[in-house]
Design a protein around this motif. Structure first.
Motif, PDB file in Angstrom:
ATOM      1  N   VAL A 134       0.858  -1.173   0.000  1.00 24.91           N
ATOM      2  CA  VAL A 134       0.000   0.000   0.000  1.00 24.91           C
ATOM      3  C   VAL A 134       0.895   1.223   0.000  1.00 24.91           C
ATOM      4  N   ASP A 135       0.675   2.087  -0.973  1.00 22.79           N
ATOM      5  CA  ASP A 135       1.468   3.310  -1.056  1.00 22.79           C
ATOM      6  C   ASP A 135       0.631   4.452  -0.476  1.00 22.79           C
ATOM      7  N   TYR A 136       1.068   4.969   0.672  1.00 24.08           N
ATOM      8  CA  TYR A 136       0.292   6.001   1.373  1.00 24.08           C
ATOM      9  C   TYR A 136       0.911   7.375   1.167  1.00 24.08           C
ATOM     10  N   ASP A 137       0.070   8.360   1.103  1.00 25.94           N
ATOM     11  CA  ASP A 137       0.506   9.744   1.174  1.00 25.94           C
ATOM     12  C   ASP A 137       0.007  10.239   2.534  1.00 25.94           C
ATOM     13  N   VAL A 138       0.923  10.299   3.495  1.00 25.82           N
ATOM     14  CA  VAL A 138       0.509  10.552   4.873  1.00 25.82           C
ATOM     15  C   VAL A 138       0.084  12.006   5.062  1.00 25.82           C
ATOM     16  N   LEU A 139      -1.064  12.198   5.699  1.00 20.21           N
ATOM     17  CA  LEU A 139      -1.593  13.543   5.948  1.00 20.21           C
ATOM     18  C   LEU A 139      -1.477  13.852   7.437  1.00 20.21           C
ATOM     19  N   GLN A 140      -1.577  15.129   7.760  1.00 21.11           N
ATOM     20  CA  GLN A 140      -1.592  15.518   9.172  1.00 21.11           C
ATOM     21  C   GLN A 140      -2.859  14.994   9.820  1.00 21.11           C
ATOM     22  N   ALA A 141      -2.741  14.575  11.055  1.00 24.67           N
ATOM     23  CA  ALA A 141      -3.895  14.008  11.741  1.00 24.67           C
ATOM     24  C   ALA A 141      -4.401  14.967  12.805  1.00 24.67           C
ATOM     25  N   VAL A 142      -5.684  14.847  13.137  1.00 23.89           N
ATOM     26  CA  VAL A 142      -6.215  15.593  14.277  1.00 23.89           C
ATOM     27  C   VAL A 142      -6.775  14.576  15.266  1.00 23.89           C
ATOM     28  N   ILE A 143      -6.286  14.654  16.495  1.00 28.16           N
ATOM     29  CA  ILE A 143      -6.577  13.645  17.505  1.00 28.16           C
ATOM     30  C   ILE A 143      -7.405  14.232  18.644  1.00 28.16           C
ATOM     31  N   ASP A 144      -7.062  15.440  19.039  1.00 30.66           N
ATOM     32  CA  ASP A 144      -7.689  16.074  20.196  1.00 30.66           C
ATOM     33  C   ASP A 144      -9.055  16.647  19.784  1.00 30.66           C
ATOM     34  N   PRO A 145     -10.137  16.180  20.392  1.00 29.58           N
ATOM     35  CA  PRO A 145     -11.458  16.676  19.983  1.00 29.58           C
ATOM     36  C   PRO A 145     -11.587  18.190  20.163  1.00 29.58           C
ATOM     37  N   ALA A 146     -10.887  18.719  21.161  1.00 27.65           N
ATOM     38  CA  ALA A 146     -10.997  20.157  21.410  1.00 27.65           C
ATOM     39  C   ALA A 146     -10.347  20.973  20.295  1.00 27.65           C
ATOM     40  N   LYS A 147      -9.511  20.299  19.480  1.00 26.75           N
ATOM     41  CA  LYS A 147      -8.840  21.028  18.397  1.00 26.75           C
ATOM     42  C   LYS A 147      -9.420  20.693  17.023  1.00 26.75           C
ATOM     43  N   ALA A 148     -10.369  19.770  16.985  1.00 27.81           N
ATOM     44  CA  ALA A 148     -10.850  19.271  15.699  1.00 27.81           C
ATOM     45  C   ALA A 148     -11.567  20.339  14.889  1.00 27.81           C
ATOM     46  N   GLN A 149     -12.208  21.295  15.590  1.00 32.61           N
ATOM     47  CA  GLN A 149     -13.016  22.284  14.872  1.00 32.61           C
ATOM     48  C   GLN A 149     -12.226  23.548  14.542  1.00 32.61           C
ATOM     49  N   ALA A 150     -10.974  23.583  14.985  1.00 29.24           N
ATOM     50  CA  ALA A 150     -10.194  24.809  14.807  1.00 29.24           C
ATOM     51  C   ALA A 150      -9.958  25.108  13.328  1.00 29.24           C
ATOM     52  N   LYS A 151      -9.808  26.385  13.042  1.00 31.31           N
ATOM     53  CA  LYS A 151      -9.454  26.803  11.681  1.00 31.31           C
ATOM     54  C   LYS A 151      -8.125  26.158  11.316  1.00 31.31           C
ATOM     55  N   GLY A 152      -8.032  25.624  10.140  1.00 31.71           N
ATOM     56  CA  GLY A 152      -6.765  25.039   9.698  1.00 31.71           C
ATOM     57  C   GLY A 152      -6.531  23.620  10.192  1.00 31.71           C
ATOM     58  N   ALA A 153      -7.466  23.087  10.982  1.00 26.32           N
ATOM     59  CA  ALA A 153      -7.314  21.687  11.411  1.00 26.32           C
ATOM     60  C   ALA A 153      -7.453  20.790  10.191  1.00 26.32           C
ATOM     61  N   PRO A 154      -6.730  19.668  10.179  1.00 25.93           N
ATOM     62  CA  PRO A 154      -6.848  18.761   9.041  1.00 25.93           C
ATOM     63  C   PRO A 154      -8.321  18.356   8.835  1.00 25.93           C
ATOM     64  N   GLN A 155      -8.756  18.328   7.597  1.00 25.03           N
ATOM     65  CA  GLN A 155     -10.131  17.929   7.285  1.00 25.03           C
ATOM     66  C   GLN A 155     -10.167  16.428   7.056  1.00 25.03           C
ATOM     67  N   ILE A 156     -10.985  15.740   7.818  1.00 28.38           N
ATOM     68  CA  ILE A 156     -10.995  14.280   7.720  1.00 28.38           C
ATOM     69  C   ILE A 156     -11.891  13.809   6.573  1.00 28.38           C
ATOM     70  N   HIS A 157     -13.094  14.350   6.514  1.00 25.30           N
ATOM     71  CA  HIS A 157     -13.992  13.981   5.415  1.00 25.30           C
ATOM     72  C   HIS A 157     -14.234  15.249   4.579  1.00 25.30           C
ATOM     73  N   ALA A 158     -13.900  15.174   3.302  1.00 25.76           N
ATOM     74  CA  ALA A 158     -13.883  16.367   2.454  1.00 25.76           C
ATOM     75  C   ALA A 158     -15.214  17.114   2.489  1.00 25.76           C
ATOM     76  N   ASP A 159     -16.325  16.375   2.625  1.00 26.04           N
ATOM     77  CA  ASP A 159     -17.636  17.014   2.541  1.00 26.04           C
ATOM     78  C   ASP A 159     -18.152  17.484   3.899  1.00 26.04           C
ATOM     79  N   ILE A 160     -17.337  17.386   4.942  1.00 33.72           N
ATOM     80  CA  ILE A 160     -17.821  17.768   6.271  1.00 33.72           C
ATOM     81  C   ILE A 160     -16.914  18.819   6.885  1.00 33.72           C
ATOM     82  N   PRO A 161     -17.306  20.105   6.762  1.00 33.45           N
ATOM     83  CA  PRO A 161     -16.436  21.194   7.195  1.00 33.45           C
ATOM     84  C   PRO A 161     -16.199  21.173   8.710  1.00 33.45           C
TER      85      PRO A 161
END
Ligand SMILES: Cc1cc2nc3c(=O)[nH]c(=O)nc-3n(C[C@H](O)[C@H](O)[C@H](O)COP(=O)(O)OP(=O)(O)OC[C@H]3O[C@@H](n4cnc5c(N)ncnc54)[C@H](O)[C@@H]3O)c2cc1C
Lengths: 787, 266
Positions: A134-161
């Motif tokens: 499997v060839d992965y292109d690793v993206l930044q992850a967001v783990i802390d729920p308190a930071k998930a909604q922050a501006k600039g946080a990695p987007q996990i599902h493209a259609d869910i801002p």
């Protein structure tokens, strides 16, 4: 009370097979030609899949096939779903991402299934799995729920801002704000309700078999609710029509909620077995279980309590961010909403409440219901607020609770629930006595002489069980009704089979349900057998969770037994040549009122089947009845737990030295089983408070991925519990049962943390309160003088 | 687990010969460290050389002023040894604190010190008593043997045959258990043998087991917990993980050292 009837501490029927190794768990089922599924899982928390090359793996010895998300899409297998619709404050529906059983182009948590190897053996499957490139292109992850909604946080599902699933609320914001403005005292708390890994003793497993001749699929699965699994897998995932799928949940070794949900692995096994035309089995190993079982809790909350000068509560408000992980699991949306905020009134008269909940995606395992599901989080908020308030206002914590207890029933809380019965003063009073709270001061001074800080903590919890009235939950967004079904089959010899839509995975239904039948029909306990967990045998049912099997499942049996009795009386009237209205049934005997004429239960059962005494036109032969019971309300188990701890000043280690649990479960069918449920629940609650906590690194690796790092409670972490009951019967079901399965886990965390913070003199302590955490809290704070 | 071949020699010579011929082979003692990593597919030895049938590697023996323990002696047998409990109960405490009954009935002293897990208990006892590790090739003093996390001076083809512990009049072990694994979050072994005073610490240091010279100096004046009051070690060089911060580990070293000395004189 008979020796095996309601209220008797009958030994569990099922334990012989469990303790002698004769249980039949999914992994014990072996089908001819069985193959093994080995999953290739993502090592990254967040990555694009650039390519997957299975060619080398396919050539490995013993490999039958290697399948990926692309194959799943080609075969038009649908997504997994979350079955409870929540609407945001602004009226928009929750945002549910696609959740394919094998990743489609992207992985969103470590352990996400990327491909599956179907092989002759596990060893061969594992060898081949290592050859899947499997060839992965690793993206930044967001783990802390308190930071998930922050501006600039990695987007996990493209259609869910903003990774935001919903922004929900409950209660009256205006009235609450006004009450806070008028308050004399406001208590403020920041709370993290730590993430837990369920760790049922039996890991999840699935065995799927496709019968080409009949185009039928059978799934053996570690499910708490086989009918719901069948419905979701057929109607939503679209594996095969419902009537062509049989789901069997044989013996299941613990669930705690984690086996309610429909997971990718069972979908993949079903799909693959049809493709390879052989049975496909997967049994999770412990490492996979840590990564892929739905986790529990994971809330970040700010909570406030407003009071007047006399310590009367005026209002409560809370703002919670709930982490639902990488995908929405089957019932995840309901846990931090209707199973949580609706209990924020606790045992107290609180005129206004307002709660806001944001649910977010993060690059972690999905989070869903876990023993208590939402209610432990609520009890923790309420009971921590109460204890801290008592300390800040210098009111005795028991007294503060007494001043605010609800005493009149029914009681409508401001957060939907209408409590129908309870006696909170009674459970507190009994707990104070049993815990010898009067003698605490002396014990504390004594402990201080040995370098120990003693503390006492209360938790006067309430929960909503007996889930649930269908119309009510439907109006709140549930995709299903939460009634329960039962079929009672009386055999010609008078023995009885009960087919229940509930499912036992440790609760002891084979015993308690038989006790009910034995009591009601006056037949020996051993003449009753309980059938559950097979969609081909049992009528549709909703399964077991939310302490519902007694309150809802047994009520369905009661209703079916009512019908059995009515029909049996008709048969008896023919047998005894009397009018039906004159037939009385008691202690397993039918008598004609005012005479000495009688017929035994067995006679009547036999006559129902031989049908020699009546003609079909007057009465149908047979003795078998079905009932679907829908409760009229939730039930409200409640009680008071008191925890007493000693903290070693030098090391910060906490020892629980005394535990008192007074619970009101309504009618108790089997006190021994109920006590066992309380013990287990407390152990899990103590686990959360002192020991357990799932930790992810910033990159999204599960640091606590094994028993070497994730601390499960052990016997030596716990004292001998002092348990007792007070009883007010539930008016919402015929037996007056409230439910006992989750109480301990709901009550315990607040009791422990209230006790430790009492001992160390600072509130600045998060769960799990490890020795290091307590020692650090002691360093940060200036401890109150030891008395 | 990957495939491997399996050998069961009966003499140390045979075992050494097999090791020499199979450079990718591993010695198998109790298997309680080795087998789990093989099951997780993190280790892939070509062969296992099982030491369980090798002669002369099991037992606890009193030899003059020392106790010799065969490398293949199980933790439970050391913990329950009547000889040891009589001459040096402080050493018997160490295997008694390891894991659970299953682990104690399989794991061996040789496997434990060859593995040199930074949280293992035996390394503290070896260093805390100034033991000598006797291999098929040489004798190595504990102060030279442990060279860092999971690393020792053992060379390829070298087999620990036994360990010799000088008998200390005063010796004790204090362990603060890792809450999940039961290993030592921090463990301190303290001993006094004439003028030789040792305080050895496991679990805390990021370089594995170590001695606390400042504590030893203080104890030379008087071997009493009072001598350690107010003494501490710096947090630098301590392990950091989710279970304990470096500061906490450093603090525990002080607490446990005082308790170990109290127990030893007690
Ligand atoms: C659940 C659990 C809990 C545990 N808790 C603790 C604890 O609290 N404290 C603690 O200290 N340990 C603990 N352990 C580890 C246990 O003590 C192991 O048994 C020990 O570390 C290794 O000994 P072994 O005999 O099992 O060695 P093995 O696993 O067989 O071998 C370990 C390593 O040593 C090598 N080796 C073995 N014997 C020799 C020899 N004679 N010469 C040279 N090399 C050799 C092997 O090749 C291998 O590399 C625990 C283990 C488990 C599984």
């Amino acid at each position: 009370m008979s020796a095996t009837g309601i209220g008797a501490a009958v030994r569990r029927k099922e334990d012989f097979r469990f303790v002698t190794g004769k249980g039949q768990y999914t992994d014990d089922v072996v089908r001819p030609g069985e193959t093994r599924a080995v999953f290739v899982r993502s090592p990254h928390a967040h990555a694009k899949i650039k390519s997957i090359d299975v060619s080398a793996a396919k050539k490995m010895p013993g490999v039958i096939d290697v399948l990926t998300g692309a194959d799943l899409a080609t075969d038009k297998i649908g997504n997994l779903i979350c079955g409870w619709m929540i609407h945001s404050k602004d009226g928009t529906p929750m945002k549910m991402s696609a959740h394919p059983a094998l990743a489609a182009g992207k992985v969103n948590c470590v352990g996400d299934a990327v491909a599956v190897v179907i092989a002759e053996s596990i060893a061969q499957g594992k060898e081949a799995a290592e050859k899947v490139k499997v060839d992965y292109d690793v993206l930044q992850a967001v783990i802390d729920p308190a930071k998930a909604q922050a501006k600039g946080a990695p987007q996990i599902h493209a259609d869910i801002p903003n990774n935001t699933i919903y922004q929900w609320h409950l209660g009256d914001p205006k009235a609450t704000a006004a009450a806070f403005a008028a308050a004399k005292h406001v208590t403020k708390l920041d709370i993290v309700n730590n993430r837990l890994v369920p760790n049922a003793m039996e890991p999840r497993a699935a065995l799927a078999e496709y019968d080409e001749g009949s185009d039928h699929l059978t799934l053996w699965s570690t499910s708490q609710n086989p009918h719901v699994a069948r419905l979701v897998i057929s109607a939503f995932v679209g594996i095969t029509p419902e009537h062509k799928l049989r789901v069997i949940a044989p013996d299941v070794g613990g669930g705690f909620g984690s086996k309610i949900f429909i997971y990718p692995e069972e979908v993949v096994c079903l799909w693959a077995s049809r493709k390879v035309k052989r049975p496909v089995k997967w049994t999770s190993d412990r490492s996979e279980a840590f990564l892929t079982d739905a986790h529990g809790r994971d809330h970040v909350t700010h909570a406030e309590l407003a009071l007047d000068a006399d310590g009367k509560i005026l209002a409560l408000r809370a703002k919670t961010i709930a982490n639902l992980g990488a995908y929405m699991s089957t019932f995840s949306s309901s846990v931090p909403t209707y199973l949580y905020a609706t209990l924020l009134s606790g045992q107290y008269n609180i005129p206004s409440i307002y709660c806001e909940v944001d649910a977010v995606y993060t690059n972690t395992a999905p989070v869903d219901a876990y023993r208590g599901a939402g209610r432990p989080e609520a009890a923790f908020v309420v009971e921590r607020l109460m204890e801290v308030t008592a300390r800040q206002m210098a009111i005795d914590p028991a007294d503060l609770r007494k001043r605010n207890f609800i005493t009149a029933f029914p009681h409508q809380t401001p957060v939907i629930m209408a409590y129908d019965a309870g006696d909170f003063h009674a459970s507190l009073k009994k707990a104070l006595e049993l815990a010898d709270v009067k003698g605490f001061g002396k014990r504390k001074r004594e402990a201080a002489r040995h370098g120990k800080l003693r503390g006492l903590g209360y938790s006067a919890y309430i929960e909503a069980c007996g889930i649930a009235p269908s119309q009510a939950v439907g109006s709140l967004g549930a995709g299903v009704g939460l009634w329960e079904s039962a079929e009672v089959r009386v055999n010609p010899t008078g023995s009885v089979e009960v087919l229940t839509g509930c499912h036992a995975h440790g609760q002891g239904h084979e015993t308690t349900f038989a006790q009910l039948v034995s009591e009601r029909l006056g037949i020996p306990f051993d003449n009753v057998s309980i059938v559950h967990g097979d969609t081909d045998k049992v009528q549709f049912g909703m399964g077991t969770y939310g302490s519902r099997s007694g309150a809802v499942g047994m009520s369905a049996i009661v209703k079916a037994l009512d019908k059995i009795e009515a029909k049996a009386k008709k048969v008896a009237a023919y047998v005894l040549e009397a009018a039906e209205g004159d037939i009385e049934f008691k202690d397993g005997k039918f008598t004609v009122a005012g005479t000495d004429k009688s017929a035994a239960w067995g006679d009547v059962a036999l006559n129902a089947y031989i049908a020699h005494k009546f003609v079909g036109a007057d009465l149908e032969p047979g003795l078998k009845e079905t009932s679907f019971y829908d409760p009229t309300n939730f039930t409200f188990p409640a009680g008071c737990h008191i925890c007493e701890v000693e903290v070693d000043i030098d090391t910060g280690k906490t020892d629980i030295v005394n535990w008192t649990a007074i619970d009101d479960f309504g009618t108790v069918i089997n006190p021994m089983i109920v006590e066992g449920q309380v013990h287990g629940g407390i152990a899990q609650g103590v686990g959360q408070a002192l020991l357990e906590g799932a930790v992810y690194s910033k990159e999204g690796q599960l640091v606590t991925g094994s028993m070497m790092d994730y601390t499960m409670p052990r016997a030596h972490d716990l004292p001998s519990f002092h348990v007792g009951l007070t009883t007010t019967k539930s008016p919402s079901n015929p037996l007056g049962i409230k439910g006992c399965g989750e109480a301990g886990a709901i009550a315990a965390p607040a009791a422990v943390i209230n006790a430790i913070t009492d001992a160390i003199g600072t509130e600045d302590l998060a769960m799990p309160a490890t020795a290091n955490a307590v020692w650090s809290a002691l360093q940060r704070a200036k401890p109150r003088q030891v008395a | 687990m990957y495939n491997f071949t399996f050998h069961r020699p009966t003499t140390v010579r045979q075992a050494a010969g097999l090791l020499g011929r199979n450079p990718e082979a591993k010695l198998l003692a109790g298997g309680h460290s080795l087998i789990p990593v093989m099951k997780q597919r993190l280790a892939q030895p070509s062969a296992l050389i099982d030491l369980s049938k090798v002669e002369g590697m099991v037992g606890v023996e009193l030899k003059g002023r020392s106790v010799t323990i065969g490398a293949m002696t199980r933790h439970a047998d050391v913990a329950n040894s009547t000889v040891l409990k009589e001459v040096m109960p402080g050493l018997a405490m160490v295997p008694g604190s390891i894991g659970d009954p299953q682990v104690r009935n399989r794991g061996t002293i040789g496997g434990s010190i060859a593995n040199n897990d930074p949280n293992a208990d035996y390394p503290a006892a070896c260093l805390g008593l100034g033991a000598t590790i006797i291999t098929n090739k040489r004798r190595i003093v504990a102060d030279d043997f442990f060279t860092g996390m999971f690393s020792t001076t053992l060379e390829d083809g070298e087999i620990i045959v036994k360990i010799s512990f000088p008998i200390a009049k005063k010796a004790a072990y204090e362990k603060f258990k890792h809450p999940a694994s039961g290993f030592a979050l921090v463990g301190v072994f303290a001993s006094k043998r004439g003028s030789d005073i040792r305080v050895a610490v496991t679990g805390a240091g990021s370089n594995g087991v170590f001695r606390v010279k400042s504590f030893e100096e203080a104890l030379k004046k008087r071997f009493s917990p009072k001598s350690l009051e107010g003494l501490s070690i710096p947090a630098t060089g301590m392990n950091a993980d989710i279970h304990a911060s470096p500061e906490y580990r450093a603090h525990l070293v002080g607490v446990l050292a005082r308790r170990a000395v109290a127990k030893a004189v007690g």
